[in-house]
Scaffold this motif. Structure first.
Motif: not given
Length: 219
Positions: A17-18, A34-35, A20, A202, A59, A204
């Motif tokens: 993950t990052r 992100d996905e 954010q 998103t 998420f 996603e």
């Protein structure tokens, strides 16, 4: 499996993950993917188990973002109070409650990765959050002043069980707040709407890039 230990799961999250800012709560920082498909596959591979539920901890879902936003904008709801965040996922709501001045927050989730995710996200926001992986639905709600729950109505049995549990908490004297973006099994009867937001998300995760999401309470 590297994820057999808590530190192994923390390393897995940091790697996949990052850090954010969720779009609806830009003052917070969370370790997010992100996905959904890649992180979902990676968790199955790491645990050597196929057919796992989605990695909700990876998420910032619409209901959680809305509930976190409401708490940050109305800190008096949790300030100085004992809070339980049910099905905490990433811990976004728990983090928001602590940032808003809660006396304590117990984040609860049965997903094996959630303790690591909540710990990392608490560290990223300079707060302390207690965690339990026990299924709180097996007993009356622990003593608390505020019960919080976001995105809990994906399936009918779960929605009914959680709402009954929250009702028990309300009867015991706790305030109850729920964040929901209009899930199929969300019961509006007997609830009072506190706020409505247009929450960026998103494709996603959702059917729309922006979800109309509400915060409700049991009056």
């Amino acid at each position: 499996m590297i994820v057999q230990t808590l530190e192994g799961r923390r390393a897995f999250i940091r790697e996949n993950t990052r850090l954010q800012a969720p779009p609806h709560t830009p003052e917070l920082r969370l370790h997010l993917a992100d996905e959904i498909t890649p992180i979902w596959k990676l968790t199955e591979e790491a645990l050597e188990e196929i057919g796992l539920p989605p990695p909700f901890w990876a998420f910032a879902w619409a209901g959680g973002q809305a509930l976190a936003r409401y708490i940050l904008d109305h800190p008096e709801i949790v300030a100085g109070k004992r809070v339980i965040d049910f099905a905490t996922g990433s811990g976004i709501v728990a983090v928001a409650a602590m940032r808003a001045g809660a006396q304590s927050v117990l984040a609860a989730d049965i997903d094996i990765f959630c303790e690591a995710a909540v710990g990392l996200n608490a560290d990223a926001n300079d707060v302390e959050i207690a965690f339990t992986d026990q299924n709180l639905l097996d007993a009356p709600p622990p003593p608390a002043d505020v019960l919080l729950a976001g995105d809990i109505c994906y399936e009918r049995p779960m929605a009914e069980a959680v709402m009954a549990w929250l009702e028990r908490g309300r009867e015991a004297g706790a305030s109850v707040l729920i964040g929901d973006p209009g899930r199929t099994y969300f019961p509006k009867d007997g609830l009072e709407k506190l706020a409505e937001y247009q929450v960026p998300t998103t494709r996603e995760l959702e059917d729309l890039a922006v979800k109309r999401t509400s915060v409700w309470t049991l009056p």
